[in-house]
Design an enzyme around this catalytic site. Structure first.
Site, short mmCIF file in Angstrom:
data_model
loop_
_atom_site.label_atom_id
_atom_site.label_comp_id
_atom_site.label_asym_id
_atom_site.label_seq_id
_atom_site.Cartn_x
_atom_site.Cartn_y
_atom_site.Cartn_z
CB VAL A 132 -0.91 0.04 1.30
CG1 VAL A 132 -1.91 1.39 1.22
CG2 VAL A 132 -1.92 -1.21 1.22
CE LYS A 185 -7.04 -5.17 6.33
NZ LYS A 185 -6.75 -5.32 5.13
CE LYS A 206 -10.92 -5.80 5.09
NZ LYS A 206 -10.69 -6.60 3.99
#
Ligand SMILES: NC(=O)c1ccc[n+]([C@@H]2O[C@H](COP(=O)([O-])OP(=O)(O)OC[C@H]3O[C@@H](n4cnc5c(N)ncnc54)[C@H](OP(=O)(O)O)[C@@H]3O)[C@@H](O)[C@H]2O)c1
Ligand SMILES: NC(=O)c1ccc[n+]([C@@H]2O[C@H](COP(=O)([O-])OP(=O)(O)OC[C@H]3O[C@@H](n4cnc5c(N)ncnc54)[C@H](OP(=O)(O)O)[C@@H]3O)[C@@H](O)[C@H]2O)c1
Lengths: 427, 427
Positions: free
Chosen positions: A15, A107, A204
């Site tokens: 990421v 998360k 999530k």
């Protein structure tokens, strides 16, 4: 238009490198949308020598991510290390203590420490990338549906599980075979537990449920089951009955409180989630007065996740803000968590029974004793003496009754292996 | 937390009454999400005596909507009258001139006057409800995907058309029959032209395309065809070929510029838009690096539309803002509009031909002359002397070539009625 927004990024893996690349590749477009330049000025990762496929020239390097927060030239800290504790948590705490906004894709951190972080006076923390990758679902819930009372939502939040279940169905393979292949191809981690045991989905779900219902993040209340127990046989039965099996994260407001659960579920073929295949994510939201909203897209990967991180940075550059969980900490609702035993729904139950007279009578007597009524029953072929599969689909009943019935069914002499149970959902 | 946001609403029809009701019913929830009360203080409509099913007690009434803008107690003007000109336009101009923010659901106004409105210094105008009702697609494009370069999007933006096409298919009825029934049931207006001729879809497409590509609203550039020409026969052929026929609004960035078009299209059954039925809306967005995002929900009606209007009010109450078209007026890109003749795609072509030797050879010779190659051909039964349907599916070709070929085909003696052409899309 004010000066550039100076970004410090900690974590330059999938990421992090994706964010550096996107900010460089779309610099002009992002400047126009943000109303000012968004510029990386400092980075941190473990291995300075590692080639990350992006240029780090001219960027200050920190071996210690926490030092990023102290860099006076850094306006916003982007945390892309991962983990609910350790350096990620330390960095976020340091940034917030220094009064700097944080953007993260983490998360685990938000699910486990979200409420504590949100309670920090003046904390600015954005995490669109933490749920469903590139799908702007947090923005949709927190802003786009801000006038709606959310009745509930159900979603496919883990691409690895969805990929495995999709391939099991399409290729009629068993779980272990597909998992091994997914690992070989990089679709599943070497240690896949986090994904396939439902923990990632639960993280999530806990985050989205907090926003949907305006209450604390309550990861501990989530009932979590993964996909290890899903068999090729039950996928075939699902197909025959007009269902697909998906790992869902589900949250519902009931009279008793908020129900949050992660488990494999049978979804009717006509439902929006049934045909979401492969690594895609999707979520179906029920709101009043909006009705049903469906959002679908890529839930992970460098591109989709970077898209969400950069959207958060642009919001920040434009000064667009919302309370972390949609409402101010003192306005968060206290709503009881409903235990799984109180869940009400329909069930798919598969038993392997010895094919002999009286077995079905025994089985249906147990269900009757627990007040469970049947919608349909399915049995293929006959092979006296051998175990045959008997599939029972119940009407809406309570989980506690179902669990008690299953304990008794498993103890019947004619029932050969532990019964398989899959909940039926309508989303 | 500052004082209440005082709202003046002009237009108390389907949407206006829905907004009054939602602000009352969800007052506490909206206050928590907005960080302050959002309170209607003044309203305007034509008929003061009309019962609108909502209480207007204690609200100031204006016969002239423009007077709302001058009410010093009104912080924000909500325009829900409709129309690109007349009182809606006058009111919006007056509000902006008075420095007041405007929220509207008026797609005609934004499509026709959007660029002029956006150019007004300091103008604050929000219009989430104008496109796809309750689906927060403007927010998704302008904020959620702000880091993405949008390659294009395709959507079902008109519930009336989708309802008619869905019923034609499911019940094998022709257009006129379903339209009449839809009118009787209130799913279509007495004067349905605005919907079924594609104008409403084109308004929404023009608005979304401006935001997606960061350029002026260019309604005039949209190629518009409606659904009057869609026949039960072609719906049946679509089914046979594995397609569904949908009225789509499509925008694509190509090397030549921006292509915007509204027309019936064949969509493969596996594509996200194929199974969007009834009054639903949906849009498929292609972004880099996010990939494909699908948003689906109710595109009209009091509830979904009010949901979007109130979300805009909450954004305003929270101080969340974005430039009207995603970037500042001076940053809008100048990108050429691509004429329909330059469009490239695959085509479905149905001819009614006299079933006699040599006809197919004549037809295929015309296509060959225009450089059009065929992917498949379909012909059912034979009835010498009578007209039979011949269906041709082309490979990707240029619209101009197709148009020229059709002119020649229509002139063939063996071709009985004007050829039917439906473009094939992949979304
Ligand atoms: N991958 C996805 O598709 C995805 C999607 C949504 C959300 N996320 C979330 O995004 C975050 C990052 O995921 P990822 O896939 O990019 O992880 P990753 O590829 O494993 O990268 C982690 C990065 O953190 C760095 N790092 C680890 N420990 C560090 C330390 N003590 N100090 C400084 N840097 C350290 C690593 O440095 P080295 O490179 O030097 O080892 C690496 O660059 C996680 O929270 C994840 O849950 C990921
Ligand atoms: N309906 C939907 O589902 C939907 C969905 C998305 C967007 N929209 C848009 O929302 C807007 C309103 O639509 P609607 O369906 O609510 O329309 P509507 O039911 O026809 O209501 C229009 C309202 O405007 C009032 N009005 C008309 N002329 C006026 C004037 N000169 N001065 C003051 N008031 C005047 C009418 O007053 P009276 O009631 O006194 O006649 C009526 O209350 C339109 O721009 C439409 O395109 C509608």
């Amino acid at each position: 238009m004010t000066g550039a927004l100076a970004v410090g990024i900690a974590g330059l893996g999938t990421v992090g490198a994706g964010v550096v690349r996107l900010l460089a590749d779309h610099a002009a477009l992002i400047e126009a949308r943000a109303g000012r330049k968004v510029t990386v000025v400092a980075v941190s990762a473990r291995d300075r020598a590692r080639n990350r496929g992006v240029s780090l020239e001219g960027l200050r390097w920190y071996d210690d991510p926490v030092a990023l927060a102290a860099d006076t030239k850094v306006d916003v800290v982007v945390e892309l290390i991962g983990g609910a504790d350790g350096p990620a948590h330390d960095l976020v705490m340091a940034a917030l203590a220094a009064g700097k906004p944080v953007v993260t894709a983490n998360k685990a951190l938000i699910a486990m420490r979200g409420s504590a972080l949100g309670a920090i006076e003046g904390a600015s923390i954005r995490f669109e990338a933490a749920v469903a990758g590139g799908i702007p679902v947090i923005k949709a819930l927190r802003e786009g549906l801000a006038g709606d009372r959310i009745a509930g939502f159900a979603g496919i939040f883990n691409g690895t599980c969805n990929y495995i279940l999709s391939r099991m169905r399409a290729e009629k393979l068993d779980f272990a075979t597909v998992l091994a292949d997914a690992q070989a191809q990089g679709y599943a981690e070497a240690d896949p537990s986090f994904d396939i045991d439902g923990i990632d989905t639960a993280h999530k779900l806990a985050i989205l449920a907090a926003i949907a219902f305006g209450r604390e993040v309550d990861f501990g209340a989530v009932h979590v089951e993964g996909i290890r127990g899903v068999s090729a046989l039950d996928i075939a039965f699902a197909e025959e009955l007009g269902y697909r099996i998906k790992l869902l994260g589900i949250a519902r407001a009931t009279d008793a409180g908020i129900e949050t659960r992660v488990h494999p579920a049978m979804v009717p073929l006509a439902a929006p989630l049934a045909r979401v295949d492969g690594v895609n994510n999707a979520v179906v939201i029920e709101g009043d007065p909006v009705g049903q909203i469906v959002l679908q897209g890529r839930g992970a990967g460098a591109g989709p996740t970077a898209s969400a991180v950069v959207a958060d940075l642009i919001d920040l550059a434009r000064g667009r803000a919302a309370p972390m969980l949609g409402v101010a900490p003192q306005a968060l609702a206290r709503r009881a968590a409903v235990p799984m035993a109180a869940h009400r729904g329909a069930y798919f139950l598969r038993l392997m029974v010895v094919d002999q007279p009286g077995v079905i009578a025994d089985v249906t007597a147990v269900l009757r004793d627990h007040g469970i009524s049947l919608e349909s029953m399915l049995q293929h072929g006959r092979s006296p003496g051998d175990a045959v599969a008997v599939v029972l689909v119940t009407h809406v009943t309570q989980e506690a009754a179902m669990a008690a019935a299953i304990t008794r069914l498993a103890a019947l002499e004619s029932v050969q292996v532990p019964p398989a149970l899959i909940r039926i959902e309508t989303a």
